[in-house]
Design an enzyme around this catalytic site. Structure first.
Site, PDB file in Angstrom:
ATOM      1  N   SER A 175      54.168 -11.551 -27.604  1.00 18.19           N
ATOM      2  CA  SER A 175      55.012 -12.533 -26.640  1.00 18.19           C
ATOM      3  C   SER A 175      54.403 -12.549 -25.516  1.00 18.19           C
ATOM      4  O   SER A 175      54.182 -11.760 -24.651  1.00 18.19           O
ATOM      5  CB  SER A 175      56.593 -12.087 -26.716  1.00 18.19           C
ATOM      6  OG  SER A 175      57.116 -12.884 -25.787  1.00 18.19           O
ATOM      7  N   LEU A 231      59.625 -13.588 -16.856  1.00 16.53           N
ATOM      8  CA  LEU A 231      60.384 -14.101 -18.157  1.00 16.53           C
ATOM      9  C   LEU A 231      60.345 -15.677 -17.817  1.00 16.53           C
ATOM     10  O   LEU A 231      61.268 -16.491 -18.564  1.00 16.53           O
ATOM     11  CB  LEU A 231      61.542 -13.628 -18.320  1.00 16.53           C
ATOM     12  CG  LEU A 231      61.560 -12.175 -18.807  1.00 16.53           C
ATOM     13  CD1 LEU A 231      62.961 -11.577 -18.723  1.00 16.53           C
ATOM     14  CD2 LEU A 231      60.836 -12.104 -20.164  1.00 16.53           C
ATOM     15  N   CYS A 291      65.128  -6.407 -20.873  1.00 20.32           N
ATOM     16  CA  CYS A 291      65.714  -7.134 -19.617  1.00 20.32           C
ATOM     17  C   CYS A 291      66.839  -6.421 -19.075  1.00 20.32           C
ATOM     18  O   CYS A 291      67.568  -5.819 -19.666  1.00 20.32           O
ATOM     19  CB  CYS A 291      66.330  -8.558 -20.211  1.00 20.32           C
ATOM     20  SG  CYS A 291      65.154  -9.442 -21.057  1.00 20.32           S
ATOM     21  N   LYS A 317      56.376 -17.242 -26.563  1.00 24.95           N
ATOM     22  CA  LYS A 317      56.857 -16.552 -25.195  1.00 24.95           C
ATOM     23  C   LYS A 317      58.362 -16.517 -25.224  1.00 24.95           C
ATOM     24  O   LYS A 317      59.124 -16.902 -25.959  1.00 24.95           O
ATOM     25  CB  LYS A 317      56.645 -17.879 -24.294  1.00 24.95           C
ATOM     26  CG  LYS A 317      56.138 -17.390 -23.043  1.00 24.95           C
ATOM     27  CD  LYS A 317      55.741 -18.840 -22.434  1.00 24.95           C
ATOM     28  CE  LYS A 317      55.663 -18.965 -20.932  1.00 24.95           C
ATOM     29  NZ  LYS A 317      55.255 -17.716 -20.149  1.00 24.95           N
ATOM     30  N   GLY A 318      58.863 -15.292 -24.383  1.00 25.05           N
ATOM     31  CA  GLY A 318      60.308 -15.126 -24.480  1.00 25.05           C
ATOM     32  C   GLY A 318      61.225 -16.377 -23.942  1.00 25.05           C
ATOM     33  O   GLY A 318      60.864 -16.898 -22.956  1.00 25.05           O
ATOM     34  N   GLY A 367      50.741  -2.933 -28.313  1.00 25.04           N
ATOM     35  CA  GLY A 367      50.255  -2.185 -27.003  1.00 25.04           C
ATOM     36  C   GLY A 367      48.913  -1.498 -27.099  1.00 25.04           C
ATOM     37  O   GLY A 367      48.514  -0.783 -27.852  1.00 25.04           O
ATOM     38  N   ASN A 415      51.929  -7.206 -15.165  1.00 26.89           N
ATOM     39  CA  ASN A 415      52.419  -8.301 -14.982  1.00 26.89           C
ATOM     40  C   ASN A 415      53.770  -8.405 -14.564  1.00 26.89           C
ATOM     41  O   ASN A 415      54.668  -7.305 -14.740  1.00 26.89           O
ATOM     42  CB  ASN A 415      52.201  -9.034 -16.428  1.00 26.89           C
ATOM     43  CG  ASN A 415      53.289  -9.173 -17.162  1.00 26.89           C
ATOM     44  OD1 ASN A 415      54.463  -9.922 -17.026  1.00 26.89           O
ATOM     45  ND2 ASN A 415      53.451  -8.279 -18.177  1.00 26.89           N
ATOM     46  N   GLY A 446      47.803  -8.890 -27.145  1.00 28.62           N
ATOM     47  CA  GLY A 446      48.239  -9.280 -26.180  1.00 28.62           C
ATOM     48  C   GLY A 446      47.177  -9.339 -25.033  1.00 28.62           C
ATOM     49  O   GLY A 446      46.254 -10.260 -24.954  1.00 28.62           O
ATOM     50  N   THR A 447      47.028  -8.141 -24.304  1.00 33.50           N
ATOM     51  CA  THR A 447      46.241  -8.351 -22.994  1.00 33.50           C
ATOM     52  C   THR A 447      44.558  -8.648 -23.384  1.00 33.50           C
ATOM     53  O   THR A 447      44.078  -9.120 -22.582  1.00 33.50           O
ATOM     54  CB  THR A 447      46.397  -7.021 -22.349  1.00 33.50           C
ATOM     55  OG1 THR A 447      47.666  -6.736 -21.890  1.00 33.50           O
ATOM     56  CG2 THR A 447      45.430  -6.634 -21.279  1.00 33.50           C
TER      57      THR A 447
HETATM   58  C1  LIG Z   1      51.548 -11.912 -19.180  1.00 31.20           C
HETATM   59  C2  LIG Z   1      52.508 -11.194 -20.290  1.00 31.20           C
HETATM   60  C3  LIG Z   1      53.844 -11.686 -20.489  1.00 31.20           C
HETATM   61  C4  LIG Z   1      54.556 -11.078 -21.418  1.00 31.20           C
HETATM   62  N1  LIG Z   1      55.797 -11.663 -21.597  1.00 31.20           N
HETATM   63  C5  LIG Z   1      56.561 -11.097 -22.467  1.00 31.20           C
HETATM   64  C6  LIG Z   1      57.659 -11.565 -22.846  1.00 31.20           C
HETATM   65  O1  LIG Z   1      58.037 -12.806 -22.556  1.00 31.20           O
HETATM   66  N2  LIG Z   1      58.619 -11.023 -23.920  1.00 31.20           N
HETATM   67  C7  LIG Z   1      58.023  -9.633 -24.313  1.00 31.20           C
HETATM   68  O2  LIG Z   1      59.067  -9.405 -25.299  1.00 31.20           O
HETATM   69  N3  LIG Z   1      57.328  -9.006 -24.014  1.00 31.20           N
HETATM   70  C8  LIG Z   1      56.258  -9.761 -23.201  1.00 31.20           C
HETATM   71  N4  LIG Z   1      54.910  -9.417 -23.014  1.00 31.20           N
HETATM   72  C9  LIG Z   1      54.461  -7.890 -23.450  1.00 31.20           C
HETATM   73  C10 LIG Z   1      53.598  -8.227 -24.582  1.00 31.20           C
HETATM   74  O3  LIG Z   1      54.169  -8.866 -25.686  1.00 31.20           O
HETATM   75  C11 LIG Z   1      53.370  -6.933 -25.296  1.00 31.20           C
HETATM   76  O4  LIG Z   1      54.271  -6.258 -25.910  1.00 31.20           O
HETATM   77  C12 LIG Z   1      52.677  -5.937 -24.322  1.00 31.20           C
HETATM   78  O5  LIG Z   1      51.658  -6.669 -23.377  1.00 31.20           O
HETATM   79  C13 LIG Z   1      51.780  -4.983 -24.968  1.00 31.20           C
HETATM   80  O6  LIG Z   1      50.700  -5.301 -25.686  1.00 31.20           O
HETATM   81  P1  LIG Z   1      49.199  -5.653 -25.094  1.00 31.20           P
HETATM   82  O7  LIG Z   1      48.910  -4.495 -24.433  1.00 31.20           O
HETATM   83  O8  LIG Z   1      48.375  -5.861 -26.339  1.00 31.20           O
HETATM   84  O9  LIG Z   1      49.170  -6.730 -24.219  1.00 31.20           O
HETATM   85  C14 LIG Z   1      54.160  -9.960 -22.013  1.00 31.20           C
HETATM   86  C15 LIG Z   1      52.749  -9.330 -21.616  1.00 31.20           C
HETATM   87  C16 LIG Z   1      52.205  -9.889 -20.785  1.00 31.20           C
HETATM   88  C17 LIG Z   1      50.740  -9.444 -20.359  1.00 31.20           C
END
Ligand SMILES: Cc1cc2nc3c(=O)[nH]c(=O)nc-3n(C[C@H](O)[C@H](O)[C@H](O)COP(=O)(O)O)c2cc1C
Length: 306
Positions: free
Chosen positions: A21, A73, A130, A45-46, A240, A69, A262-263
């Site tokens: 997300s 939200l 949140c 996106k959230g 993660g 980051n 994600g990242t």
């Molecule tokens: C830029 C950015 C925005 C994110 N926005 C949300 C969000 O709106 N809601 C949510 O539950 N997680 C959000 N996350 C968390 C990611 O969905 C994910 O759970 C987290 O980054 C770990 O995964 P990754 O290491 O592959 O990025 C966000 C992460 C990033 C980097």
């Protein structure tokens, strides 16, 4: 041919790979690079009941082992998402998981109520990281009673399967997972980002405090997936630090039914299609016929109770 499909509630996903997300905009941004239907499911996106502006810049910061980051939200709100962006997913027949949040329990409930069931909506992913403005800013996901309470209230207003996305910023994430399951959560996403900060040596300040994502998280997330998927009988989605297909394989073996990426997409925008192809090749090479034969295959008795 290895069968990468995975059944999640009433939907069969073409593969077990989703985006995290908040890391793939509203979906249309990626279309010029690769088709959105490449994903097993798209995670929004959230979304909140009303649009949200988010924080001031800097909102992302690159670190050696990941990214911090502090987007805050930002989003267009649930109504505009369904009016303007959802039609793309319908056109591309791409399943959607709707990630949503609120700053009060009422906001969570009202947001979930506004999401009408649709054959393409696999589930609602409730972001429990949140801050609860009525309880002095403590995050909903930190307290088992708060987690149980919010899940019960949301379950009462929607028939869509509810997937609880948990924060690792707790004493014992197993207690939170059990509370979510007892309150009726149909699935768990493990884990969200970890609180972190960076220092800017030239400006002599801390330019950002926010959530750390990327490789630094991977082993923490993997342990949560391993232990919780053994103990709690609902589908677990791993999130993660997954950077390549082998990381995804580790999560499946540890018990994840699907993974969110994600990242790494900020490092390589083609990472997701590469990971999907890599999983298929790996399964064929290692003779895994389907996802069921790989998911949880590393589950075993704990060594010396560790
Ligand atoms: C830029 C950015 C925005 C994110 N926005 C949300 C969000 O709106 N809601 C949510 O539950 N997680 C959000 N996350 C968390 C990611 O969905 C994910 O759970 C987290 O980054 C770990 O995964 P990754 O290491 O592959 O990025 C966000 C992460 C990033 C980097």
């Amino acid at each position: 041919m290895a069968d990468t499909t995975v059944k999640l509630y009433s939907n069969t996903l073409r593969n077990p790979v989703m985006n995290g997300s908040g890391t793939l905009g509203y979906g249309k941004e990626i279309e010029p690079l690769w088709p959105i239907e490449t994903l097993g499911a798209y995670v929004t996106k959230g979304l909140s009941l009303r649009p949200h502006h988010g924080n001031q810049v800097p909102r992302v910061w690159e670190e050696r082992y990941g990214m911090i980051n502090s987007i805050g939200l930002q989003n267009v709100g649930v109504t505009r998402f369904f009016d303007e962006y959802f039609p793309l997913f319908r056109k591309k027949n791409t399943p959607v998981i709707v990630n949503f949040f609120g700053f009060t329990e009422d906001e969570y409930v009202a947001c979930a109520e506004n999401i009408k069931p649709d054959p393409l909506i696999v589930g609602l992913e409730i972001n429990l990281s949140c801050p609860n403005v009525k309880k002095g800013g403590i995050s909903f996901g930190k307290d088992p009673d708060m987690v149980g309470g919010i899940i019960r209230q949301v379950k009462a207003v929607t028939p869509i399967p509810l997937i609880a996305k948990l924060t690792p910023e707790v004493k014992n994430i197993m207690d939170i997972a059990c509370a979510a399951h007892e309150a009726g959560a149909d699935g768990l996403t493990l884990i969200n980002t970890i609180p972190a900060a960076a220092v800017d040596a030239v400006g002599k300040k801390v330019p950002i405090k926010g959530g750390l994502s990327g490789p630094a998280l991977r082993s923490v997330a993997l342990r949560a997936v391993y232990e919780i998927s053994k103990a709690v009988p609902v589908p677990v989605i791993g999130s993660g630090g997954i950077m390549d297909y082998m990381d995804a394989v580790y999560f499946f073996m540890a018990g994840a039914k699907a993974v969110e990426i994600g990242t790494v997409t900020f490092v390589d925008p083609f990472a997701i299609p590469k990971i999907i192809d890599g999983i298929k090749d790996y399964m064929e090479r290692e003779r895994y016929a389907d996802m069921d034969s790989i998911i949880g295959c590393a589950h075993c008795e704990d060594l010396n109770g560790r």
